[in-house]
Motif scaffolding. Structure first.
Motif, PDB file in Angstrom:
ATOM      1  N   SER A  12      -9.367  -9.510  -4.175  1.00  0.00           N
ATOM      2  CA  SER A  12      -9.252  -8.722  -2.956  1.00  0.00           C
ATOM      3  C   SER A  12      -8.311  -7.541  -3.166  1.00  0.00           C
ATOM      4  O   SER A  12      -7.469  -7.535  -4.055  1.00  0.00           O
ATOM      5  N   ASN A  13      -8.472  -6.565  -2.321  1.00  0.00           N
ATOM      6  CA  ASN A  13      -7.638  -5.374  -2.368  1.00  0.00           C
ATOM      7  C   ASN A  13      -6.201  -5.758  -2.017  1.00  0.00           C
ATOM      8  O   ASN A  13      -5.946  -6.289  -0.938  1.00  0.00           O
ATOM      9  N   GLN A  40      -3.277  -7.278   1.534  1.00  0.00           N
ATOM     10  CA  GLN A  40      -2.331  -8.392   1.497  1.00  0.00           C
ATOM     11  C   GLN A  40      -0.936  -8.006   2.004  1.00  0.00           C
ATOM     12  O   GLN A  40      -0.062  -8.860   2.129  1.00  0.00           O
TER      13      GLN A  40
END
Length: 99
Positions: free
Chosen positions: A2-3, A7
């Motif tokens: 995931s990018n 986060q």
């Protein structure tokens, strides 16, 4: 994967909150005046950011007295440490992906 930008924790968008959390990560507990001097902010500004972190259960507040004078200290909670470490990990991932 995931990018890492996704986060990042929006609670830590503020330099003041990052300063508070950083100070609490390395110290046992820190009193209000020491935090204020360390981060170089006004009483009201610091209090507002501390309240946000407390509402998120990232820090805990202990109020007491030294003699007749009030003394308020702050410490990081387990949830706060976990959330801040995850935020720092995301920042590191962003840096690694850019360089």
């Amino acid at each position: 994967m995931s990018n890492p930008v996704a986060q990042l924790n929006k609670v830590f968008d503020s330099r003041i909150r990052i300063g508070i959390m950083s100070a609490l990560m390395v110290g046992d507990d820190v009193n209000f005046n020491d935090l204020k001097a360390l981060i170089d902010v006004t009483d009201g500004n610091l209090a507002t950011h501390l309240k946000t972190l407390e509402e998120q259960k990232y820090i805990k507040v202990q109020k007491g007295f030294i003699g007749r004078k009030t003394n308020t200290t702050y410490s990081i909670t387990a949830a706060g440490e976990k959330a801040f470490r995850a935020h720092l990990d995301a920042l590191e991932a962003i840096i690694r992906n850019v360089t």
